[in-house]
Design a protein around this motif. Structure first.
Motif: not given
Length: 421
Positions: A42-44, A66-78
């Motif tokens: 789901l995170l992928s 898609g109820f759980y979708l959120f703006a994917w962060p840029t941190r941590p970069y890995w």
């Protein structure tokens, strides 16, 4: 007395290894492992920001899923590198456990009558969906890792919807079977033997009423399954690392292949030739980056881009197949600075639609969220590891964004359109 020659008879199944506690041990391992697989899957999916733009959304009819979708962060970069490394490596490691679990319960698939009560009917239905769903998910996942796209349709919707069907059956099955599994494990800790086991499931006992002579103990069988998982771990996990360990990743296409030497000697997914990118259209004379925004359109040659303020960032590339590179040193123009060229404040840069010279294949266009555009490490990369990009790494310019899936790091960039998507 039932005909012992029919698979619907308990006497047909004669392995002395089968039994409730053996099945329960495997079930507990799968309970934990599959829950982690589902969560990382789901995170992928969320990492693609599918609700940002139709070009990112490969499952437009997902609705409530898609109820759980959120703006994917840029941190941590890995973050995406870790998520997909766990998802793919764990999935492959669980294959021996899954096969052993299916083997241990196969007699129940033939039990008659099909249903003795409403609860039993629900259990049988969940079992059929569970077996079919788990085989579908593991087979499509392994084929995707091997880059063998032989399934009908796109991997993304097949794997996404299949995961939800499977996990629904998985939850129902766990709820119905958890009490029995707990009892079986408790009996195991108390040292109960096969005689006590035979009475644990009177409807269709997994313990054979006429077992053959054992050639290995049940604990030995569990060690065998665990050894298979460790072997798969050792031949897969190296795809996440550079150096000697990558050569042990025999089951990963991006593990064993030699990417070459020099500054561009790190793994790629698609070559320029395979995407139809010619040297003529990426030449200095022909190529121009088109940047659009609310103040107009700017066209920039590679030389003009190199004349802008340049910045560097050490970032990996990580793909849905589970492979990744170590940190590479990228140098280029910040995406937020490109947004400023077409009338936006760099600190308030909006979303961007990135289009490639690539004419076919998924994600030849990709959208990035505003938080990704504003991150100072997000670049339109021109160089890597001190040298110009190679054609296969996206020359003359490519996107590199921290924590983003590899397909969102568009190569051979032709156009960038800033604005709310």
């Amino acid at each position: 007395m039932p005909d012992q020659r029919l698979p619907s008879s308990p006497g047909f199944w004669r392995s002395p290894l089968r039994g409730p506690w053996f099945t329960s041990v495997l079930g507990v391992v799968l309970l934990v492992g599959i829950t982690v697989l589902f969560a990382t899957g789901l995170l992928s999916y969320a990492a693609y920001n599918p609700d940002l733009s139709p070009v990112n959304d490969k499952t437009p009819d997902k609705g409530l899923l898609g109820f759980y979708l959120f703006a994917w962060p840029t941190r941590p970069y890995w973050l995406y590198r870790l998520n997909q490394g766990v998802h793919v490596t764990l999935g492959i490691m669980l294959v021996p456990v899954l096969l052993a679990k299916l083997w241990s319960v196969v007699p129940k698939l033939f039990a008659l009558p099909p249903a003795r009560s409403l609860a039993h009917a629900l259990e049988r239905i969940s079992l059929l969906l569970l077996v079919g769903g788990v085989l579908f998910e593991f087979v499509t996942g392994v084929l995707n890792v091997q880059l063998d796209y032989v399934f009908p349709g796109s991997f993304y919707p097949l794997h996404f919807y299949g995961a939800w069907v499977f996990f629904a059956a998985f939850v129902v099955h766990v709820v119905l079977r958890a009490p029995a599994a707990v009892r079986n494990l408790r009996r195991m800790r108390e040292g109960k033997g096969p005689q006590e086991e035979a009475g644990m499931e009177p409807d269709f006992p997994l313990v054979s009423p006429r077992p053959e002579e054992p050639t290995v103990s049940r604990r030995g069988a569990l060690w065998f399954v665990g050894g298979g998982s460790l072997l798969l771990f050792g031949t897969t996990v190296g795809q996440n690392f550079d150096g000697p360990l990558r050569r042990t990743a025999l089951l990963a296409p991006h593990g064993g292949a030699d990417p070459g030497s020099g500054p561009g000697g790190f793994q790629i997914n698609k070559t320029a030739a395979s995407r139809g990118i010619s040297a003529a259209e990426t030449s200095d004379a022909a190529w121009r980056l088109v940047v659009r925004g609310h103040s107009g359109t700017v066209r920039l040659s590679r030389a003009e881009l190199l004349a802008l303020p340049l910045h560097s960032a050490a970032l990996p590339i990580a793909c849905v197949e589970g492979w990744s590179t170590s940190d590479q040193w990228w140098r280029g123009v910040r995406l937020r600075d490109l947004a400023a060229l077409v009338g936006y404040d760099a600190d308030a840069a909006p979303d961007v639609l990135v289009e490639s010279l690539q004419r076919r294949g998924a994600f030849r266009s990709a959208a990035l969220r505003a938080n990704q555009v504003r991150d100072p490490r997000s670049l339109l990369a021109l160089d890597v590891n001190g040298e110009p990009l190679t054609p296969d790494h996206g020359y003359p310019a490519r996107i590199i964004v921290p924590a983003a899936p590899g397909v969102l790091n568009t190569k051979w960039v032709a156009r960038m359109t800033f604005g709310d998507l």
